[in-house]
Scaffold this active site. Structure first.
Site, short mmCIF file in Angstrom:
data_model
loop_
_atom_site.label_atom_id
_atom_site.label_comp_id
_atom_site.label_asym_id
_atom_site.label_seq_id
_atom_site.Cartn_x
_atom_site.Cartn_y
_atom_site.Cartn_z
N TRP A 161 0.77 -1.20 -0.13
CA TRP A 161 0.08 -0.05 -0.02
C TRP A 161 0.76 1.21 -0.18
CZ3 TRP A 161 -4.23 -0.71 -1.97
CH2 TRP A 161 -5.05 -1.84 -1.80
N ASP A 164 -1.68 6.78 5.99
CA ASP A 164 -2.55 5.62 5.89
C ASP A 164 -3.13 4.80 6.70
OD1 ASP A 164 -4.36 3.94 4.67
OD2 ASP A 164 -2.91 3.03 2.80
N LYS A 172 -11.88 -2.07 6.56
CA LYS A 172 -11.07 -2.92 7.43
C LYS A 172 -11.57 -2.80 8.58
CE LYS A 172 -8.72 -3.04 3.48
NZ LYS A 172 -7.87 -2.17 2.91
C1 LIG Z 1 -7.40 -1.60 1.53
C2 LIG Z 1 -6.31 -0.57 1.83
C3 LIG Z 1 -6.14 0.52 0.74
C4 LIG Z 1 -7.00 0.59 -0.20
O1 LIG Z 1 -8.24 0.84 0.10
P1 LIG Z 1 -9.29 1.25 -1.33
O2 LIG Z 1 -10.47 1.64 -0.34
O3 LIG Z 1 -9.69 -0.17 -1.99
O4 LIG Z 1 -8.70 2.26 -2.17
C5 LIG Z 1 -5.18 1.40 1.01
N1 LIG Z 1 -4.13 1.45 2.02
C6 LIG Z 1 -4.43 0.13 2.80
C7 LIG Z 1 -3.61 0.24 4.16
C8 LIG Z 1 -5.41 -0.61 2.79
O5 LIG Z 1 -5.41 -1.75 3.88
#
Ligand SMILES: *Cc1c(COP(=O)(O)O)cnc(C)c1O
Length: 361
Positions: A102, A172, A196
């Site tokens: 990511w 993030d 998540k």
């Molecule tokens: C799942 C995830 C993403 C991507 O998320 P989307 O909503 O599919 O764009 C980005 N960063 C992390 C750490 C993730 O777990």
């Protein structure tokens, strides 16, 4: 009806009481005679839902008043591109710590707009560790430093907030937001897709220090402008009302369960149990991440013989333990154990793993 323990990495399991409440309210929300998803986002009913969700998440995460909060479409990936548009001038230097899949995605999203410097990269080591602080090559005057608090696929998590002085930190937190107490004041921006740890896919939470919004950034359309979203209270266009509503129910559930301090303890116990089973298996199972940076939320692991993968998954499913297949980038298995995964679920998985080893040893 029987619900399995669902270890999906995202969209991920939701708290059962939340699903039950959503089911009970689906046709008639609080006696209005319509579902909350059938009502205007500007009507008093949804405005109440939206305001409560924001207030509850503020309480949960102890978010200071000088931070604005947004509930937006586009997922975490869209926010990864928007941060460059909003917080860095064209061609300006920005720093990235790449510690997994990511982090790489985040970097890719901004490369068209800014001069992205990879200050640290865990890829040469297979993303099994976070490069030591002394090795980071930070820029002189970066607009911000971006990192991924928890790498959902590689199972690598920062144990501490990186110390980079006055450079605004943008993080993030998609797979670890609200999983433990966090000093929000250390950050410029925290963002997370909801699917998540916060609710269903389709809404992202962005927490941004208001002072950063004054930055010029890049020329951009209004819909890509965080200032406009803050002014419009996340209702510049139709927000994802169903997703926002469900996330709001999850926040209320988290508060009722004891808040992030309680989840921090549960999450520590859950992850410790799985790593213990793996580490005590004599190499039957293995996790390759350096112990100090192992994720509390996503536990990737491999069986010593790939030929056992299929029977492992099939028998796990028969035992009511589903979605354990690892990400295609890594193979093997992955157990995602977010806030909504009960401790009994992790205990059941641990028992299954020991039992499987005995039977297929
Ligand atoms: C799942 C995830 C993403 C991507 O998320 P989307 O909503 O599919 O764009 C980005 N960063 C992390 C750490 C993730 O777990």
């Amino acid at each position: 009806m029987s619900r399995a323990f669902n270890f999906s990495a995202g969209p991920a399991t939701l708290p059962e009481p939340v699903l039950q409440q959503a089911q009970a309210e689906l046709l008639d929300w609080h006696g209005v005679g319509a579902s909350i998803v059938e009502l205007s986002h500007r009507g008093p009913e949804f405005m109440q839902v939206a305001a409560e969700a924001e207030a509850d998440l503020r309480t949960l995460m102890a978010i200071p008043d000088d931070y604005a909060m947004l509930f937006l479409q586009g997922g975490a990936t869209a926010q990864q591109a928007l941060i460059a548009l909003n917080f860095a001038a064209p061609g300006q230097t920005v720093d990235y710590l790449v510690t997994g899949h990511w982090g790489k995605t985040a970097l890719k999203q901004v490369q068209p707009y800014v001069a992205a410097n990879v200050a640290a990269n865990g890829e040469p080591g297979g993303f099994r560790d976070i490069p030591a602080r002394e090795s980071w090559k930070l820029s002189q005057d970066a607009a911000y430093l971006h990192y991924t608090a928890n790498e959902t696929i590689h199972g690598v998590e920062f144990g501490e907030i990186p110390d980079v002085g006055d450079v605004p930190l943008i993080a993030d937190f998609s797979s670890s937001i609200a999983s433990e107490p966090l000093d929000v004041s250390k950050f410029g921006v925290i963002y997370a897709g909801a699917q998540k740890n916060l609710g269903p896919v389709g809404v992202s939470v962005v927490i941004v220090r208001r002072e950063l919004l004054e930055r010029a950034g890049q020329p951009r359309a209004e819909i890509f402008d965080y200032r406009a979203h803050v002014k419009g209270e996340s209702m510049l266009n139709t927000p994802p009302t169903w997703n926002w509503y469900l996330a709001g129910l999850v926040f209320k559930w988290m508060l009722a369960e004891g808040g992030v301090a309680e989840f921090a303890q549960r999450n520590a116990r859950k992850s410790a149990l799985l790593y213990q089973v793996i580490d005590n298996s004599g190499g039957y199972y293995r996790n390759e991440v350096a112990a100090a940076v192992r994720s509390r939320m996503n536990v990737p692991f491999f069986l010593h013989d790939e030929a056992l993968d299929k029977p492992f998954l099939a028998e796990a499913q028969a035992a009511g333990l589903i979605s354990l297949k690892g990400h295609r980038a890594l193979g093997g298995m992955r157990a995602s154990i977010y806030n909504a995964m009960p401790e009994e679920g992790v205990q059941a998985l641990a028992a299954f793993m020991r039992d499987f080893q005995q039977r297929h040893g």
